[in-house]
Design a protein around this motif. Structure first.
Motif, PDB file in Angstrom:
ATOM      1  N   THR A 295      42.959  31.758  40.430  1.00 45.07           N
ATOM      2  CA  THR A 295      43.399  32.458  39.214  1.00 45.07           C
ATOM      3  C   THR A 295      44.676  33.248  39.482  1.00 45.07           C
ATOM      4  O   THR A 295      45.558  33.335  38.623  1.00 45.07           O
ATOM      5  CB  THR A 295      42.300  33.396  38.675  1.00 45.07           C
ATOM      6  N   ALA A 296      44.786  33.818  40.674  1.00 48.56           N
ATOM      7  CA  ALA A 296      46.007  34.548  41.023  1.00 48.56           C
ATOM      8  C   ALA A 296      47.204  33.604  41.042  1.00 48.56           C
ATOM      9  O   ALA A 296      48.286  33.940  40.539  1.00 48.56           O
ATOM     10  CB  ALA A 296      45.843  35.230  42.379  1.00 48.56           C
ATOM     11  N   ALA A 297      47.016  32.423  41.620  1.00 47.00           N
ATOM     12  CA  ALA A 297      48.108  31.437  41.650  1.00 47.00           C
ATOM     13  C   ALA A 297      48.498  31.030  40.235  1.00 47.00           C
ATOM     14  O   ALA A 297      49.693  30.874  39.931  1.00 47.00           O
ATOM     15  CB  ALA A 297      47.686  30.215  42.452  1.00 47.00           C
ATOM     16  N   GLY A 298      47.511  30.847  39.382  1.00 46.30           N
ATOM     17  CA  GLY A 298      47.798  30.499  37.991  1.00 46.30           C
ATOM     18  C   GLY A 298      48.660  31.548  37.318  1.00 46.30           C
ATOM     19  O   GLY A 298      49.611  31.224  36.591  1.00 46.30           O
ATOM     20  N   CYS A 299      48.346  32.813  37.578  1.00 44.20           N
ATOM     21  CA  CYS A 299      49.163  33.898  37.014  1.00 44.20           C
ATOM     22  C   CYS A 299      50.550  33.906  37.633  1.00 44.20           C
ATOM     23  O   CYS A 299      51.547  34.213  36.971  1.00 44.20           O
ATOM     24  CB  CYS A 299      48.465  35.236  37.241  1.00 44.20           C
ATOM     25  N   GLY A 300      50.616  33.542  38.916  1.00 44.46           N
ATOM     26  CA  GLY A 300      51.917  33.465  39.577  1.00 44.46           C
ATOM     27  C   GLY A 300      52.816  32.438  38.929  1.00 44.46           C
ATOM     28  O   GLY A 300      54.000  32.690  38.672  1.00 44.46           O
ATOM     29  N   TYR A 301      52.262  31.260  38.642  1.00 45.59           N
ATOM     30  CA  TYR A 301      53.036  30.210  37.958  1.00 45.59           C
ATOM     31  C   TYR A 301      53.449  30.667  36.559  1.00 45.59           C
ATOM     32  O   TYR A 301      54.563  30.394  36.104  1.00 45.59           O
ATOM     33  CB  TYR A 301      52.216  28.928  37.848  1.00 45.59           C
ATOM     34  N   MET A 302      52.526  31.355  35.878  1.00 45.44           N
ATOM     35  CA  MET A 302      52.801  31.781  34.508  1.00 45.44           C
ATOM     36  C   MET A 302      53.976  32.753  34.466  1.00 45.44           C
ATOM     37  O   MET A 302      54.908  32.581  33.663  1.00 45.44           O
ATOM     38  CB  MET A 302      51.559  32.451  33.918  1.00 45.44           C
ATOM     39  N   TYR A 303      53.951  33.763  35.336  1.00 44.07           N
ATOM     40  CA  TYR A 303      55.028  34.764  35.298  1.00 44.07           C
ATOM     41  C   TYR A 303      56.348  34.194  35.809  1.00 44.07           C
ATOM     42  O   TYR A 303      57.428  34.642  35.390  1.00 44.07           O
ATOM     43  CB  TYR A 303      54.617  36.024  36.066  1.00 44.07           C
ATOM     44  N   PHE A 304      56.281  33.193  36.684  1.00 37.14           N
ATOM     45  CA  PHE A 304      57.515  32.521  37.088  1.00 37.14           C
ATOM     46  C   PHE A 304      58.145  31.817  35.890  1.00 37.14           C
ATOM     47  O   PHE A 304      59.357  31.912  35.657  1.00 37.14           O
ATOM     48  CB  PHE A 304      57.227  31.511  38.199  1.00 37.14           C
ATOM     49  N   LYS A 305      57.323  31.144  35.109  1.00 38.69           N
ATOM     50  CA  LYS A 305      57.832  30.442  33.933  1.00 38.69           C
ATOM     51  C   LYS A 305      58.410  31.422  32.920  1.00 38.69           C
ATOM     52  O   LYS A 305      59.398  31.127  32.232  1.00 38.69           O
ATOM     53  CB  LYS A 305      56.716  29.618  33.296  1.00 38.69           C
ATOM     54  N   LYS A 306      57.814  32.607  32.862  1.00 37.72           N
ATOM     55  CA  LYS A 306      58.310  33.620  31.927  1.00 37.72           C
ATOM     56  C   LYS A 306      59.540  34.347  32.468  1.00 37.72           C
ATOM     57  O   LYS A 306      60.157  35.148  31.752  1.00 37.72           O
ATOM     58  CB  LYS A 306      57.200  34.632  31.631  1.00 37.72           C
ATOM     59  N   GLY A 307      59.872  34.099  33.739  1.00 37.65           N
ATOM     60  CA  GLY A 307      61.061  34.709  34.320  1.00 37.65           C
ATOM     61  C   GLY A 307      60.828  36.037  34.999  1.00 37.65           C
ATOM     62  O   GLY A 307      61.777  36.694  35.450  1.00 37.65           O
TER      63      GLY A 307
END
Length: 453
Positions: A295-307
Motif C-alpha cells: 500500500t505504501a508503494a501504491g501511494c508512492g506511485y500515486m504521488y509521483f504521478k501527481k508531481g
C-alpha cells in the motif's frame, strides 16, 4: 488370502447396497451371500483381466455388474470403470452411445463420492472429494467436446479447486482457467471473477510446484502454470484499461473493505497497472486501514504521478522498510531511484539504485539506470576529453548488468554501442598524457574510477 479378502469385500458390499435392503432380506438368504460374493468375485476377475489387455469392450459388462451390485467391493471398481468408459467413448463413433457412456462415467465419479468414506477404509492412501470432483470435471470437459455445458463444468471445477487448493491435480488448474475463459466469452459480467480465478489458479499452481519433489510432477505443474498464464493473457481481460473499468467504481464502494482493496492492489501490481487511478485509490484507502509495503508503494506511485516527489519518496521509503522480501525491497528502491532520476536529482537517484543492488546483487536494471544517469550528465570538469571518459564509467555499469542479469543483456548491449561512440579518441587523450589501459577517476557526484580502452 487375496481371494478370501475379495470375497469378504463382495459380501460386505452386497450387504451395504440399498437394493439388497429393499428386498427385505436381512441375512442375505434369498440369494445367499456365498452365491452373490462368488459372482462378484468372478466378475472382478474377468473384467480385471480384460482391462490388463486393453479389451475394454468385453470388460464392460462384468465391470458394470460389480459397479451396480457391489459398490464398495473395491476402489479399483471406480478406477478401472473410468478407464473402461473413457476407452469406450473414444472408440465409439455413435454420438448417442458416446453420450450414454459419458453419463455412466459421471455416475462412476458420483457413486465414488457417495461411498467415499467406506471406500477409503479399503486403501492406505484415502482419496478426497475434491480430487474425484476434479477428475469428474476433467472427464466432462474432455469428452463433452463442443457440447460442454460451460456453467456446469465451471461449477464442478471451481468447487474442486476450492476444496483441494494447492493439492489439486495439475490439470485442475488448467481446467479452471480454460472453462473460466470460455465463460468469459459469453458472459462479460464474469470478467472480475475470471481475474480472481486466475489469481487463485496461479497462486495454487506456484505453491504446488514449490512443494513438488518429483521431476515429473514439477514438469507437469510448470506446464500447467504456463497454460494458466496463457489462458489469462489470451483472454483479452489482462489490460490496464479493463482493470480500471472493473475496479474503478468498486474501490470507492469498498474503501473500508481491506480484503477487497488488497485484491485490487495485488492484481494491478501483477499486471503492472500501477498508473491507473483505481490502483492509487485502493492503495491509499488500504494504507489508511493497515499500512503495508504494497500500500505504501501504491501511494508512492500515486504521488509521483501527481508531481509530489517528496511525498512519493516518503512512501517508497516506508515500503522499503515494511517489506520483508529482499527482491521486492530492491524493486521499491529501483522505483525510488526512477522517481529521483526523473527530477534530475542524480546523486540521490544513484543512492537508491545502489541500495537496490545491495538487496539484489543481480538487479541488472539498477546497473542500467546508473549508466543512464552517468550518460545524462557526463560533464564534471572543464576538460572535454575527461568528460568523455564518463562514458567509460557508464559502460562499466552496463557490462556489469550483462554479467549479473542475462534478461537485460540485449538492452545493455544497445546502450554500450551507443555510449561507445561518445568515448574520447586517442588524439583527445594524448595531450593529457593518457592512453588505453590508464585509470581515470570521474569526479563530481559520480565518484567512479574507470579504465580507458
Amino acid at each position: 488370502m487375496k481371494m478370501k479378502m475379495f470375497t469378504m469385500l463382495c459380501v460386505l458390499s452386497f450387504g451395504a447396497t440399498a437394493s439388497f435392503a429393499q428386498k427385505g432380506v436381512e441375512d442375505g438368504s434369498r440369494f445367499g451371500h456365498g452365491e452373490d460374493s462368488v459372482r462378484c468375485l468372478q466378475n472382478i476377475s474377468i473384467y480385471s483381466e480384460y482391462v490388463k489387455t486393453d479389451n475394454f469392450q468385453d470388460a464392460y459388462k462384468p465391470w458394470k455388474a460389480v459397479f451396480t451390485e457391489a459398490p464398495v467391493a473395491q476402489v479399483s471398481t471406480y478406477t478401472n470403470g473410468a478407464k473402461i468408459l473413457r476407452a469406450l467413448i473414444a472408440a465409439s463413433k455413435d454420438g448417442a452411445q458416446q453420450k450414454a457412456y459419458l453419463d455412466e462415467l459421471m455416475a462412476v465419479h458420483d457413486q465414488r463420492i457417495k461411498y467415499l468414506d467406506q471406500l477409503n477404509k479399503l486403501v492406505k492412501t484415502p482419496a478426497t472429494k475434491g480430487s474425484i470432483l476434479g477428475m469428474k470435471a476433467h472427464d466432462y470437459i474432455v469428452f463433452s467436446g463442443a457440447n460442454v455445458d460451460v456453467n456446469k463444468a465451471y461449477e464442478m471445477v471451481k468447487e474442486a479447486v476450492d476444496l483441494e487448493k494447492a493439492n489439486s491435480d495439475y490439470f485442475m488448474f488448467q481446467d479452471l482457467m480454460d472453462i473460466s475463459s470460455r465463460k468469459l466469452k459469453v458472459d462479460n459480467a464474469h470478467k472480475e471473477q475470471f481475474i480472481q480465478d486466475y489469481l487463485t489458479a496461479s497462486s495454487y499452481a506456484d505453491e504446488a510446484y514449490k512443494k513438488a519433489t518429483k521431476k515429473r510432477d514439477q514438469q507437469l505443474l510448470k506446464t500447467a502454470k504456463d497454460n494458466v498464464d496463457a489462458y489469462f493473457i489470451n483472454s483479452g481481460a489482462a489490460t490496464c484499461g479493463n482493470l480500471q473499468a472493473i475496479y474503478g467504481p468498486k474501490v470507492e464502494q469498498n474503501k473500508t473493505n481491506l480484503d477487497y482493496l488488497k485484491q485490487v492492489i495485488t492484481v494491478m501490481q501483477l499486471l503492472k497497472c500501477t498508473e491507473e487511478e483505481a490502483y492509487f485509490a485502493a492503495s491509499e484507502a488500504a494504507h489508511a486501514i493497515e499500512p503495508t509495503a504494497a500500500t505504501a508503494a501504491g501511494c508512492g506511485y500515486m504521488y509521483f504521478k501527481k508531481g509530489d516527489i517528496d511525498k512519493s519518496i516518503t512512501y517508497f521509503d516506508e515500503a522499503i522498510n515494511l517489506e520483508q522480501d529482499v527482491a521486492k525491497k530492491a524493486d521499491y528502491c529501483y522505483s525510488a531511484a526512477m522517481v529521483m532520476f526523473s527530477k534530475k536529482q542524480l546523486s540521490k537517484a544513484k543512492q537508491y539504485a545502489n541500495k537496490a543492488i545491495s538487496f539484489k546483487n543481480d538487479c541488472g536494471k539498477a546497473y542500467i539506470l546508473i549508466a543512464q544517469m552517468y550518460a545524462s550528465s557526463p560533464n564534471w570538469t572543464d576538460e572535454p576529453a575527461l568528460n568523455k571518459c564518463t562514458y567509460f564509467a557508464a559502460i562499466d555499469k552496463l557490462q556489469r548488468a550483462k554479467s549479473v542479469d542475462p534478461s537485460v543483456a540485449e538492452e545493455a548491449q544497445k546502450l554500450i554501442n551507443t555510449y561507445s561512440a561518445h568515448t574520447p579518441g586517442d588524439e583527445d587523450l594524448f595531450f593529457l598524457g593518457l592512453k588505453k589501459g590508464n585509470s581515470v577517476t570521474i569526479g563530481g557526484w559520480i565518484g567512479e574510477t574507470t579504465t580507458i580502452r
